[in-house]
Design an enzyme around this catalytic site. Structure first.
Site, short mmCIF file in Angstrom:
data_model
loop_
_atom_site.label_atom_id
_atom_site.label_comp_id
_atom_site.label_asym_id
_atom_site.label_seq_id
_atom_site.Cartn_x
_atom_site.Cartn_y
_atom_site.Cartn_z
N ASP A 1 1.01 -1.14 -0.21
CA ASP A 1 0.08 0.01 -0.12
C ASP A 1 0.83 1.21 0.09
O ASP A 1 1.90 1.16 0.79
CB ASP A 1 -0.95 0.01 1.17
CG ASP A 1 -1.89 -1.14 1.17
OD1 ASP A 1 -2.47 -1.14 0.11
OD2 ASP A 1 -2.54 -1.38 2.06
N GLU B 1 -4.98 14.24 8.75
CA GLU B 1 -5.10 15.32 7.53
C GLU B 1 -6.17 16.30 8.07
O GLU B 1 -5.82 17.33 7.72
CB GLU B 1 -5.72 14.44 6.52
CG GLU B 1 -4.67 13.19 5.74
CD GLU B 1 -4.82 12.02 6.27
OE1 GLU B 1 -5.14 11.80 7.51
OE2 GLU B 1 -4.12 11.01 5.88
N ALA C 1 -16.89 5.41 2.93
CA ALA C 1 -16.28 4.85 1.89
C ALA C 1 -17.17 5.23 0.43
O ALA C 1 -16.93 5.02 -0.40
CB ALA C 1 -16.04 3.38 1.86
N THR D 1 -19.58 7.51 0.16
CA THR D 1 -19.68 8.92 -0.39
C THR D 1 -18.45 9.50 -0.90
O THR D 1 -18.18 10.49 -1.43
CB THR D 1 -20.27 10.03 0.26
OG1 THR D 1 -19.74 9.82 1.79
CG2 THR D 1 -21.85 9.35 0.91
N ARG D 2 -17.39 8.97 0.16
CA ARG D 2 -15.97 9.58 -0.28
C ARG D 2 -15.85 11.03 0.21
O ARG D 2 -15.19 11.79 -0.65
CB ARG D 2 -15.24 9.35 -1.47
CG ARG D 2 -15.10 7.45 -1.70
CD ARG D 2 -14.20 7.46 -2.91
NE ARG D 2 -14.76 7.68 -4.37
CZ ARG D 2 -13.89 8.06 -5.18
NH1 ARG D 2 -12.59 8.01 -5.01
NH2 ARG D 2 -14.65 8.59 -6.54
N LYS E 1 -16.03 18.27 1.89
CA LYS E 1 -14.69 18.07 1.44
C LYS E 1 -14.36 16.53 0.93
O LYS E 1 -15.08 15.72 1.86
CB LYS E 1 -13.38 18.53 2.23
CG LYS E 1 -13.09 17.66 3.50
CD LYS E 1 -11.89 18.33 4.17
CE LYS E 1 -11.10 17.43 5.07
NZ LYS E 1 -11.79 17.00 6.27
N ASP F 1 -9.30 -6.12 3.49
CA ASP F 1 -8.06 -6.81 2.89
C ASP F 1 -8.02 -8.59 3.03
O ASP F 1 -7.18 -8.86 2.55
CB ASP F 1 -7.04 -6.27 3.79
CG ASP F 1 -6.52 -4.75 3.29
OD1 ASP F 1 -7.07 -4.53 2.16
OD2 ASP F 1 -5.97 -3.98 3.89
#
Lengths: 565, 713
Positions: free
Chosen positions: B345, B386, B415, B417-418, B431, B558
């Site tokens: 990753d 972030e 995940a 709508t992101r 955002k 994963d």
């Protein structure tokens, strides 16, 4: 002296020169490419195969291949055993020969079907012409073809192909390699003076006293002689084999025989190179047996050239070649060359008596048979060589930090079991155990010489049987029940255990998912790795026989040097 | 999968390079060697010895020579002086005994190290009292060992977490230093995939958690690790089995070779009696006495590798454990050496996990200040690194939150709508990924300016992650989140390439961004805009070519890829599903460790190969030391090229060398051959020179030296 060395050098050069041509031809046959014999042989083969019930040949698994091979070989053993036992009632028996003892017949049958041709008899006084050509001559083709088939199946497996069909491979080996070469070769042999006749022995008055007469044996020799060398069989029509002027009359026939002896085992390495698409690796692998062969020729030839110091003292000369047991028409050089070639390739034909070789020659010929890879037996020698490569990969390959792999295929437990058992275990069992038994049981050995040389005689007999060589050190009263049966054990163990293991090994390699080669992969086509393999062969293959060599030819050499012998 | 999305997610990645963080649990090494010495003698038990074919032959040989010491004429009378025979046989017995003891000692030290490590781990494993929540809702005090999978427990501040589990309610910070060595507490809360899993033996520092137990007692990760390093559950790896088979075959070969010597020498002795002398015959018979044949056998069979093989394997597992990685099998460790492709990753492995806001790029006619203001508004509730970096950047440019937080509501990232953001009264501030925002704006009838694409491309080309910001249908601009490639990572990839290992980077970033990072980090290949399904596709595609693939992962999605990969390294901070699918778990949750594991795997195989080669190469010298001297009566004394004093001296010297070399090589077996990132050819050349050629020469020198020192005549 120089002439002798030139003969040796030229012969070796010719051996190498033949390799790529024959190797490529063999590869083309078994890769199904076009060869010049196709128009004749393709329909003939199809007809032969369908006659024997193989109408749509399918690829076989390792087990299927091995069992087809063993069953067909077993049938042949029974078939020719019956011919021997019934030869009195069968045709082409001008000298009215009766059945040999059952154990001799059994030993001979096993010996010829295993491509060994160890002979505890003299052909001209034991077997009728029919037994010679219909029984022995027949299996000389099939046993050689069996060896080639094993090599081809093994090469196919290693290079990731299905193993093929035993019956097809056997038929093609005979029809496209052995038979055509034999036809041409036999004609040359006849032209060179080798007899080919069904007439009985000729009775002639002796030169010294015309009132006495002698019988000179003859027979259908030429066709027998050619497959004897080409098929690594080695069983002579006459008792003294290629030393007999009717088997090997002159220098030309001797040279042809030398080349025939080595041409198929050497070429099969090249054939591998074409199958693996890696001729560089093939030539590098070729170097190992070639260097060993050259070394053994050198020590044998030097030993024979210098002769026996004890004899030379009696003669009052510094140096005279050892000519005991040799044909003067071949001399020391061609006799030494023949002795090393024939033990290297498991042919077993002889043009001199190996019993009379100097200890250096005894050492070289014995070592050849212990190693079995100095080009080795018809087909099997090549397979052994690559099995050694696999073992070398396994032992040293870990040192690059990866699970060892050969041609991209991982070497795991199954492969190690098969490779190590067949290379390392079969030979000591088939040679050393019977040697120890023979020496331990009083009165059964029958050596003509006591001591170190006697040990060499016994070891040689079993090594020759187990390696499927068939040459005799001679000087051994070997036509007894004990010898016939005990060597039969070595013959069978030395032939079929490795063949089954090789086929299973090839099968298991062919089924593996190949791993792509990266910079992190151990490359097996480098000089370094070939050197490593040579070291592994020396330590694992040769040193296990160091004790018997030390007490046999090595001790004898020191004995002669000290002047006791 | 957190790294697959452009938006930040909680992802705990310790900073700094690996070496600075490499930590070992407090291991008590005191008394290790005393305990190992004791264990070396206990392991003389034949039931233990029989597991190792090579050493078992030595064991049987020792018993026979012991009997021959008591009665030298046990198997037939020898012509030699009985006291001399007894002395010689006694000496042989003693050396053989020590050969076995040294081999046992190697194994015991390796096991002892593992045990010490396990003890350190077990210290965290003291039974605690757990508050089990019964189906009726009442809380019952239970011993932690009685907890079963599926039980719910309540954990209060200060409690040890009783077993591995998943947080279902509450929020709290957990001190995981007991297993990771990281002192900073980690925030745990339900539903967040990553941060919801807790490990037994760690301590809750604040607040209160309700945890669903996911492992039965003795099945937790720590338990597995303990079992593995202690060697109790150690099963032989495929390669180890293959090697054991080869060693057994070699032993059998030598057994046959040597068993056949006495009949041969007996025959030759008969010849010597008549041609040379009675003395020569006697000497040859003595040279092949049972005791000497046993000595020759032990000298020739591969005792060096046979004695050290299991120690090498255990030490390999220890090394993995020292890296704070739990491997579920030795097979997985071995497979690490064979890895062809690493699927990594981007985030957390190649780049530092935290992408930080570097710049606001206003579009659509908005000023920089407006853009900063809107970014701040969108991020006030975003607790991710972030999000916090956006807040910090905005505050540094002099803006402040323009509304009262009570009136606003945070919109969590999903995940689907992101996007994430804030709802203030009727205003929807968002955002997120540029195309997600574009869709959002369009769905509300807004217009997407061309300048957005320009800004997006600019950020991408810089290798950054662009986040678009909007309020309702009005796009304000793009936030440039800067990705930082981990220092030193390029060099490590270079090393991997030299070893023939390919690296593939997976990222949710767009192609342009991905290409920039890939180039900067020096990976061989990358997959951009990757979805979790892509990961498993990449692995399958590589495997179809016969390659072995390793990957790291932590999310539930994963898990299939972790299970598909040949080596799947799950992060301890990851979900239970990921950890169960993987065959290794990194307690430090550092994906870069995958690279170290490749090295450890290779080192393990190299050590095994080196000692095998060394052991086999030793045989040449041993043959040349022993055979000429014991057969000297047959006249081959001239082969004694080493000039050893006598047969007895040669035998004893070879045996002493044989025993001592095991002792000398123990450190090498335990630490492993030093690994260098070289190509296979270079490695082979180097190791053949050291261990192959060295193995041929070393015993010649050493045996001669011992022979000179020994007071034998």
């Amino acid at each position: 002296m120089l002439q002798g060395w030139i003969q040796i050098l030229l012969t070796l050069l010719l051996v190498v020169a033949i390799t790529p041509f024959l190797g490529q031809y063999i590869a083309h046959i078994f890769l199904g490419k076009r060869t010049f014999l196709d128009p004749l042989m393709t329909p003939l083969e199809r007809w032969l195969l369908s006659c024997s019930g193989v109408r749509s040949p399918e690829n076989m698994t390792g087990w299927q291949y091995a069992s087809a091979l063993i069953f067909s070989n077993a049938v042949m053993i029974i078939f020719i055993f019956l011919i021997f036992m019934l030869q009195r009632s069968l045709p082409f028996n001008p000298t009215q020969l009766g059945a040999p003892s059952w154990d001799l017949a059994l030993h001979t049958a096993i010996s010829f079907v295993t491509n060994t041709n160890q002979q505890h008899y003299s052909g001209e006084v034991t077997f009728s012409y029919f037994s010679q050509f219909a029984a022995l001559g027949f299996v000389m083709f099939t046993s050689a073809a069996t060896g080639i088939a094993v090599a081809i199946a093994f090469i196919r497996g290693l290079t990731g192909r299905p193993l093929g069909n035993f019956y097809v491979d056997l038929t093609q080996s005979i029809m496209r390699i052995l038979l055509p070469m034999s036809v041409v070769g036999a004609i040359i042999f006849i032209a060179a003076g080798i007899p080919e006749t069904l007439a009985p022995p000729i009775i002639v008055p002796t030169l010294e006293d015309p009132s006495l007469s002698q019988a000179i044996a003859r027979g259908p020799v030429a066709h027998f002689e050619i497959i004897k060398e080409l098929g690594e069989n080695g069983g002579g029509f006459f008792g003294i084999n290629a030393a007999h002027p009717f088997e090997n009359p002159n220098g030309l026939t001797n040279l042809i025989q030398l080349l025939l002896i080595l041409c198929i085992p050497t070429s099969l390495i090249y054939t591998y190179g074409i199958f693996a698409n890696n001729l560089k690796q093939a030539w590098l692998v070729y170097v190992i047996p070639f260097v060993v062969l050259t070394g053994f020729i050198a020590i044998t030839a030097i030993g024979e050239y210098n002769g026996n110091p004890a004899v030379n003292d009696l003669l009052g000369v510094d140096q005279a070649p050892n000519l005991e047991g040799k044909e003067v028409r071949f001399g020391w050089a061609q006799s030494a060359l023949y002795a090393v070639f024939t033990t290297a390739s498991m042919c077993g034909a002889v043009n001199s008596m190996h019993d009379s070789l100097m200890p250096a020659g005894g050492f070289a010929t014995l070592s050849n048979m212990f190693l079995q890879i100095v080009f080795g037996g018809q087909g099997t020698g090549t397979a052994y060589l690559f099995a050694y490569l696999i073992l070398a990969v396994f032992i040293t390959g870990l040192m690059v930090g990866r699970t060892p792999e050969f041609l991209g295929r991982k070497i795991e437990k199954r492969e190690v079991v098969l490779a190590s058992c067949l290379i390392l275990l079969v030979h000591p069992i088939a040679i050393l155990i019977p040697v120890a038994l023979t020496l331990a049981i009083p009165g059964i050995a029958g050596m003509s010489n006591p001591g170190f040389h006697g040990l060499s005689q016994v070891v040689y007999e079993y090594a020759s049987a187990a390696a499927n060589n068939g040459s005799g050190f001679e000087g051994l009263g070997d036509a007894t029940l004990w010898w016939n049966l005990s060597t039969s054990f070595s013959l069978l163990a030395g032939r079929y255990v490795p063949i089954v293991a090789l086929l299973l090994l090839a099968d298991s390699m062919s089924r593996k998912q190949p791993v792509p080669v990266t910079i992190g992969t151990l490359r097996t086509d480098t000089g370094l790795f070939i050197g490593v393999t040579a070291g592994v062969i020396l330590i694992l293959g040769a040193l296990e026989f160091f004790p018997v060599l030390a007490l046999g030819p090595i001790a004898e050499a020191f004995q002669i040097m000290r002047g006791i012998g | 999968m957190p790294s697959m999305n452009e938006s930040p997610r909680p992802y705990r990645v310790p900073s700094g390079m690996r070496d600075s963080r490499l930590h070992t649990p407090k291991v008590n090494r005191q008394g290790l060697y005393q305990r190992a010495t004791k264990a070396a003698f206990i392991k003389l038990d034949p039931r233990i010895q029989v597991r190792n074919p090579v050493m078992f032959v030595v064991w049987v040989g020792t018993v026979v020579t012991l009997l021959l010491t008591i009665d030298p004429n046990l198997f037939g009378t020898l012509a030699a002086n009985i006291n001399q025979q007894r002395f010689l046989n006694g000496l042989i017995t003693l050396i053989l005994l020590f050969t076995i003891v040294f081999a046992n000692f190697a194994e015991a030290v390796a096991e002892g190290r593992g045990k010490a490590q396990a003890d350190a781990l077990r210290a965290t494993r003291t039974d605690t009292t757990a508050r089990k929540i019964l189906p009726t809702g009442t809380v019952q005090e239970t011993n932690s060992t009685e907890l079963r999978r599926g039980d719910l427990v309540k954990i209060m501040a200060g409690d040890l977490i009783p077993a591995d589990g998943e947080v279902v309610a509450g929020i709290g910070s957990v001190d995981e230093s007991a297993i990771t060595g990281e002192s900073a507490p980690v925030l745990k809360q339900p539903g967040t995939d990553i941060a919801s899993s807790v490990t037994g033996g760690t301590r809750l520092l604040s607040d209160e958690l309700t945890v669903r137990i996911t492992a039965d007692p003795g099945q937790g990760f720590i338990d597995r690790m303990i079992a593995l390093v202690e060697g109790a559950e150690r099963t032989k790896t495929p390669n180890e089995i293959a090697l054991t088979v080869l060693l057994a075959v070699l032993t059998l070969v030598f057994l046959i070779v040597i068993a056949n010597i006495p009949p041969i020498t007996s025959y030759i002795a008969g010849f010597l009696r008549t041609t040379v002398s009675e003395q020569a015959a006697t000497d040859l018979r003595n040279g092949s006495s049972i005791a000497i044949m046993i000595s020759l056998l032990v000298a020739l069979i591969p005792t060096t590798i046979g004695g050290l093989l299991s120690a090498i394997g255990i030490a390999g597992m220890d090394r993995v454990a020292q890296f704070n990685v739990i491997a579920t099998s030795g097979r997985a460790v071995e497979a690490c050496g064979d890895i062809n492709t690493l699927v990594l990753d981007k985030t957390g492995t190649i780049t530092l996990g935290n992408r930080l806001a570097a710049e606001f790029i206003p579009v659509n006619g908005h000023s920089l200040e407006e853009m900063a203001q809107m970014s701040l508004n969108a991020s006030v509730f975003d607790e991710t690194p972030e999000g916090r970096s956006i807040v910090a950047l905005a505050e540094r440019s002099g803006v402040a939150v323009s509304f009262a937080p009570q009136r606003a509501e945070g919109i969590e990232f999903s995940a689907r709508t992101r996007m994430s953001g804030t709802n203030v009264e009727n205003q929807e501030i968002r955002k997120g990924a540029v195309d997600a925002i574009r869709g959002f704006v369009r769905s509300r009838g807004g217009h997407v300016p061309d300048t957005l694409d320009a800004a997006y491309e600019r950020v991408s080309r810089l290798g950054g992650t662009p986040l678009a910001v909007c309020q309702n249908n009005d796009i304000y601009g793009v936030i440039y989140l800067k990705d930082t490639v981990k220092p030193g990572i390029k060099e490590r990839f270079d090393q991997l390439r030299r070893m023939g290992v390919r690296t593939v980077m997976l990222t949710g970033d767009n192609r342009i961004t991905a290409a920039v990072i890939a180039q900067e980090a020096g990976v061989d290949d990358f997959i951009a805009e990757a979805t979790p399904e892509d990961k498993i596709e990449v692995i399958r595609a590589e495997q179809a070519q016969g390659k072995l693939v390793a990957m790291t992962g932590d999310g539930t999605n994963d898990a299939p890829a972790l299970a598909q990969a040949n080596v799947g390294l799950a992060m301890n901070s990851g979900t239970q599903a990921a950890k169960e699918a993987a065959n290794m778990v990194d307690l430090d949750s550092d994906p870069t460790k995958l690279i170290d594991l490749v090295t450890i795997g290779k080192q393990l195989l190299i050590t095994r190969g080196a000692l095998t080669t060394f052991s086999v190469a030793n045989d040449i010298a041993k043959y040349f030391a022993i055979i000429p001297t014991i057969f000297a009566a047959a006249g081959i004394g001239a082969l004694n090229i080493m000039g050893l004093k006598s047969a007895n001296s040669a035998i004893i010297s070879a045996l002493i060398y044989n025993a001592l070399i095991i002792l000398v090589l123990i450190p090498l077996a335990l630490q492993g051959v030093q690994f260098r990132p070289l190509t296979a050819d270079q490695l082979l050349r180097r190791n053949v020179l050291i261990y192959g050629l060295g193995g041929v020469i070393a015993p010649f020198v050493a045996i001669k030296l011992i022979d000179v020192i020994l007071p034998f005549s």
